[in-house]
Scaffold this motif. Structure first.
Motif, short mmCIF file in Angstrom:
data_model
loop_
_atom_site.label_atom_id
_atom_site.label_comp_id
_atom_site.label_asym_id
_atom_site.label_seq_id
_atom_site.Cartn_x
_atom_site.Cartn_y
_atom_site.Cartn_z
N VAL A 21 4.59 -17.50 -20.34
CA VAL A 21 5.38 -18.69 -20.09
C VAL A 21 5.14 -19.21 -18.68
CG1 VAL A 21 7.72 -19.63 -20.01
CG2 VAL A 21 7.07 -18.00 -21.74
N TYR A 22 4.85 -18.32 -17.76
CA TYR A 22 4.49 -18.78 -16.42
C TYR A 22 3.28 -19.70 -16.53
CZ TYR A 22 2.56 -18.92 -11.78
OH TYR A 22 2.04 -19.36 -10.61
N ALA A 23 2.30 -19.26 -17.30
CA ALA A 23 1.12 -20.10 -17.52
C ALA A 23 1.49 -21.36 -18.28
CB ALA A 23 0.07 -19.31 -18.29
N PHE A 24 2.42 -21.25 -19.20
CA PHE A 24 2.91 -22.40 -19.96
C PHE A 24 3.43 -23.48 -19.03
CE2 PHE A 24 6.99 -24.11 -21.58
CZ PHE A 24 6.56 -24.80 -22.69
N GLY A 25 4.18 -23.10 -18.03
CA GLY A 25 4.72 -24.08 -17.09
C GLY A 25 3.69 -24.57 -16.09
N LYS A 26 2.79 -23.70 -15.72
CA LYS A 26 1.81 -24.04 -14.69
C LYS A 26 0.60 -24.78 -15.25
CE LYS A 26 -0.70 -22.01 -10.92
NZ LYS A 26 -0.19 -21.87 -9.61
N HIS A 27 0.23 -24.47 -16.46
CA HIS A 27 -0.97 -25.04 -17.06
C HIS A 27 -0.61 -25.92 -18.24
CE1 HIS A 27 -3.28 -22.38 -14.55
NE2 HIS A 27 -2.57 -21.37 -14.99
N HIS A 29 -1.92 -28.46 -19.32
CA HIS A 29 -3.05 -29.14 -19.95
C HIS A 29 -3.76 -28.22 -20.94
CE1 HIS A 29 -3.48 -28.27 -15.62
NE2 HIS A 29 -4.45 -27.51 -16.00
N TRP A 30 -3.05 -27.36 -21.61
CA TRP A 30 -3.63 -26.50 -22.63
C TRP A 30 -4.00 -27.27 -23.87
CZ3 TRP A 30 -0.12 -21.58 -22.94
CH2 TRP A 30 -0.41 -20.74 -21.87
N GLY A 31 -3.53 -28.48 -24.01
CA GLY A 31 -3.79 -29.25 -25.22
C GLY A 31 -2.84 -28.89 -26.34
N MET A 32 -1.77 -28.18 -26.03
CA MET A 32 -0.78 -27.82 -27.04
C MET A 32 0.36 -28.82 -27.00
SD MET A 32 -0.05 -23.79 -26.53
CE MET A 32 -1.14 -22.52 -27.02
N SER A 33 0.92 -29.06 -28.17
CA SER A 33 2.13 -29.88 -28.22
C SER A 33 3.29 -29.04 -27.69
CB SER A 33 2.40 -30.31 -29.66
OG SER A 33 2.84 -29.20 -30.42
N PRO A 34 4.39 -29.67 -27.31
CA PRO A 34 5.55 -28.90 -26.87
C PRO A 34 6.01 -27.89 -27.93
CG PRO A 34 5.84 -31.19 -26.29
CD PRO A 34 4.61 -31.11 -27.13
N GLU A 35 5.94 -28.27 -29.19
CA GLU A 35 6.35 -27.37 -30.27
C GLU A 35 5.43 -26.16 -30.34
OE1 GLU A 35 5.70 -30.70 -30.76
OE2 GLU A 35 7.77 -31.40 -30.88
N GLU A 36 4.12 -26.38 -30.16
CA GLU A 36 3.17 -25.27 -30.18
C GLU A 36 3.39 -24.34 -28.98
OE1 GLU A 36 -0.72 -27.27 -32.32
OE2 GLU A 36 -0.29 -27.79 -30.24
N LYS A 37 3.72 -24.92 -27.83
CA LYS A 37 3.99 -24.09 -26.65
C LYS A 37 5.22 -23.23 -26.87
CE LYS A 37 1.95 -27.35 -23.42
NZ LYS A 37 2.20 -28.28 -22.34
#
Length: 154
Positions: A21-27, A29-37
């Motif tokens: 989740v740290y990466a989720f917030g920091k990165h 631009h993963w190309g994931m939708s919010p739902e996928e994250k």
């Protein structure tokens, strides 16, 4: 405002309990939708803390709440950056408008803090002692890592 900032920080640390989740917030631009994250983060936290179905549901609600707040904040970010840029270019700094921008941000935090704290409480109250200890250990190690990286502001 310090109390609200503390709440948001605590929530982000809790949501960051998987490390992913740290990466989720920091990165972002993963190309994931919010739902996928949210699904990715929930899966990671579920496996790391060995959550049962009710705990997983509670965490999913918390993650969705935080993700929506992040989306809402992001939606107005570009306009705010442009407005701040305009304020900086004016011959005389418009203190009243700058204060208004800060107050808008603070108001958003204050309006959403009860929702976030409630979702966080439901999730935390569903954890057992071992899971809470794992979470505390993660937060402790996460803070130590950031302190060594020069990210700690305390």
């Amino acid at each position: 405002m310090k109390f609200s900032t503390g709440i948001i920080t605590a929530v982000l640390l809790i949501v960051g309990s998987s490390g992913a989740v740290y990466a989720f917030g920091k990165h972002n631009h993963w190309g994931m939708s919010p739902e996928e994250k949210v699904e990715f983060v929930t899966d990671r936290v579920t496996s790391k803390l060995d959550l049962d179905s009710q705990q997983q549901e509670n965490f999913t609600k918390l993650a969705k709440t935080v993700a929506q707040l992040m989306l809402d904040a992001k939606a107005s970010r570009e306009q705010q950056v442009n407005e701040i840029g305009s304020l900086l270019q004016d011959p005389s700094f418009n203190q009243a408008r700058a204060l208004e921008l800060v107050q808008q941000k603070t108001q958003m935090i204050n309006e959403n803090a009860p929702l976030v704290v409630n979702s966080l409480a439901v999730f935390l109250d569903s954890l057992n002692v071992e899971q809470k200890q794992q979470l505390q250990d993660f937060i402790k190690n996460h803070r130590r890592h950031h302190r060594h990286q020069g990210h700690d502001q305390s």
